[in-house]
Design an enzyme around this catalytic site. Structure first.
Site: not given
Length: 460
Positions: A47, A433
Site C-alpha cells: 500500500c 466534539y
C-alpha cells in the site's frame, strides 16, 4: 515425537504473519517452518508503493517491516526467488522452482498455508507486454517502475484505470513532474464509490492537473521499433502519448496454482475458507490474504477485498490455528480509505449497486458539512452519503469525501455496521466534539439524521 512440518507459499503479509505467529506458539523443536517467496522481498507494505514513487517515503527499505534475514533468524527457512509451481495435496508436498538456477525440488508438509496474493489485471490488448507498461502490486513491481521512471527521458504518463491504485499512482506521477492522463471505463473515477461521490474525486483530480477521461475503453498500447510503449489508444479513436503506462485496473486473486490442485474458489476466483481460514474441505490447508474471498457481513456473501489490514489478520488467525491455538476471522464490512492530494476518500459497507445486487430495498441520504466547526479557521467541506435499509433502518453503507479528518470518520460507520446498528442508533452515538475537530453535530450524525427521515418517509 516427530516435529510437524509447516509450508507457507507466499512471503508477504498473510504468509509471514502466519509463519511468525506459528513460531511464537511452537519452537523449532516442535514445528519446522519452510516459506517460499517468488520475489526478493518479504513482509512489506504494498500500500505504500505509490508514496515511495511520489517521494513522500524516502526509499524502498522504509516499506519493509521485516527482512528475509530477520525471518530466518527466527528459525523460519525462508527461500526467496523460489516459486511453488505444483501442489500435490494427496502426497502432502509442494514442488518449487529456484528462479535463479531453474532447479526444482519437492518439500513435504503436514500443514500448508497458501498466501499467494493477487496480481494486477492485465487485459489482453496489443502491446500490453511492452517495455514501459507496469502493474504495481509487489515491491519488485515498484522497483521496476522506479528504475523505468529514472531512465525515461520523457515526462508523459498514462494510467489505465481509476481505482485506488490508479488514483494514487496518478498523484504519485504528478508529484514526480509527469503530465498524467487517467483513462477509465466508468462514469466517474473510484468505482468503489457511487458515481455522485466519484464526481467529487474527479473534480479534485482535475484541479491537481490530472486529465481524467471517463468512459474510455483502452484498445491498444502503441510501441516503437524497440518495443517500448509510446501511446495508448481508445475505442473512440483517441490516442494519448505516453513515456510510461501504469495499470491501475485492479487486481485478481493469484489462485492458478490452487485451482490446478482442485481447491475451491468463489465467484471472483478467490479461495474459499471457513472462519478459521482453513480451505473448505481440506483439513490441513489454510489460505489468507489477497488470494481469498471473505464474508461480507453486510451483504451476507463472500467477496474479494484485497487489503493489507485483512491479510495481516488472516495471517494471525492462521498462525494461531496451525500453531495449536484457536482463532477465527468473522468477516469484513468493506472499509477502505484513500486520498487525492488533500482530498480524503472513504467508504464502508455497500454502495447502491451492491445493495441492489443483494436484493435490498434501501434509501439514501447525502449531506454537505465541514470537518471542523464552520467558524473555526481552516474549515474544509465534507460530503457524507449514507445508505439504510428501507423498512428496518439498518445501516448499509457510508461514503465520505472531504478535507482533513474526513476519511477516518468512516471508522465510526464501520463499527456501526459490524454491530448491525440502525441509523436511529447511529444518531444517538456519543461522539467527541470540539470546534477544532467537528461541528457540534458530527457530519456522520447529520447524515444519519437525514437517513432516519428518509426511512420514515419511505414507510414499508
Amino acid at each position: 515425537m516427530a516435529k510437524e512440518r509447516l509450508v507457507v507459499v507466499g512471503g508477504d503479509a498473510a504468509g509471514m504473519s502466519a509463519a511468525s505467529q506459528a513460531r511464537r506458539l511452537k519452537g523449532p523443536a516442535e514445528l519446522e517452518i519452510t516459506a517460499f517467496e517468488r520475489g526478493h522481498f518479504t513482509s512489506y507494505s504494498a500500500c505504500g508503493i505509490p508514496y515511495w514513487i511520489g517521494g513522500q517515503v524516502a526509499g524502498r527499505d522504509e516499506l519493509i517491516a521485516r527482512t528475509p534475514e530477520e525471518h530466518r533468524a527466527r528459525d523460519i527457512d525462508l527461500r526467496t526467488r523460489t516459486e511453488v509451481v505444483e501442489l500435490d495435496l494427496p502426497g502432502r508436498r509442494v514442488r518449487a522452482r529456484d528462479l535463479e538456477s531453474g532447479t526444482e525440488s519437492w518439500t513435504a508438509y503436514d500443514k500448508l498455508v497458501l498466501a499467494t496474493g493477487a496480481r494486477p489485471v492485465r487485459p489482453r490488448l496489443p502491446g500490453i507486454g511492452a517495455h514501459g507498461v507496469h502493474g504495481v502490486q509487489t515491491l519488485d513491481d515498484g522497483r521496476r517502475l522506479m528504475d523505468d521512471l529514472e531512465r525515461s527521458p520523457g515526462r508523459r504518463a498514462v494510467v489505465v484505470g481509476a481505482g485506488y491504485i490508479g488514483v494514487e499512482m496518478a498523484e504519485a506521477l504528478v508529484r514526480r513532474g509527469y503530465a498524467v492522463t487517467v483513462l477509465h471505463r466508468g462514469e466517474q473515477p473510484m468505482a468503489t464509490l457511487d458515481p455522485d461521490m466519484g464526481g467529487l474525486v474527479h473534480g479534485a483530480m482535475n484541479r491537481m492537473g490530472i486529465v481524467t477521461v471517463s468512459r474510455a475503453e483502452v484498445t491498444k498500447i502503441l510501441t516503437d521499433e524497440e518495443g517500448r510503449a509510446v501511446a495508448v489508444t481508445t475505442a473512440a479513436g483517441d490516442e494519448y502519448p505516453a513515456d510510461v503506462v501504469v495499470l491501475g485496473i485492479g487486481v485478481e486473486p493469484r489462485t492458478a496454482l490452487a485451482r490446478a490442485a482442485g481447491l475451491p474458489v468463489g465467484t471472483s476466483g478467490g479461495l474459499l475458507t471457513d472462519l478459521s481460514m482453513r480451505v473448505r474441505g481440506h483439513e490441513e490447508v489454510w489460505a489468507g490474504g489477497d488470494c481469498v474471498e471473505v464474508l461480507d457481513l453486510v451483504a451476507g456473501r463472500t467477496r474479494h477485498i484485497p487489503l493489507g489490514t485483512h491479510a495481516n489478520k488472516h495471517g494471525q488467525v492462521i498462525g494461531s490455528n496451525v500453531g495449536g491455538g484457536y482463532a477465527t476471522f468473522p468477516g469484513v464490512v468493506g472499509t477502505a480509505v484513500s486520498k487525492v492530494c488533500d482530498l480524503e476518500i472513504a467508504r464502508t459497507g455497500l454502495r447502491e449497486r451492491d445493495a441492489l445486487e443483494a436484493g435490498l430495498r434501501f434509501v439514501t441520504a447525502t449531506i454537505a458539512s465541514t470537518n471542523t466547526a464552520g467558524y473555526y479557521p481552516g474549515a474544509e467541506p465534507m460530503t457524507v452519503k449514507m445508505l439504510a435499509e428501507r423498512r428496518t433502518g439498518r445501516l448499509l453503507g457510508v461514503q465520505i469525501v472531504g478535507g482533513a479528518g474526513a476519511a477516518k470518520r468512516v471508522d465510526v460507520a464501520a463499527v456501526a455496521l459490524t454491530a448491525g446498528m440502525t441509523v436511529d442508533q447511529v444518531v444517538s452515538l456519543d461522539l467527541g466534539y470540539a470546534p477544532p475537530f467537528s461541528p457540534v453535530w458530527d457530519p456522520v450524525l447529520v447524515a444519519a439524521r437525514k437517513a432516519v427521515s428518509a426511512v420514515r418517509a419511505a414507510g414499508v
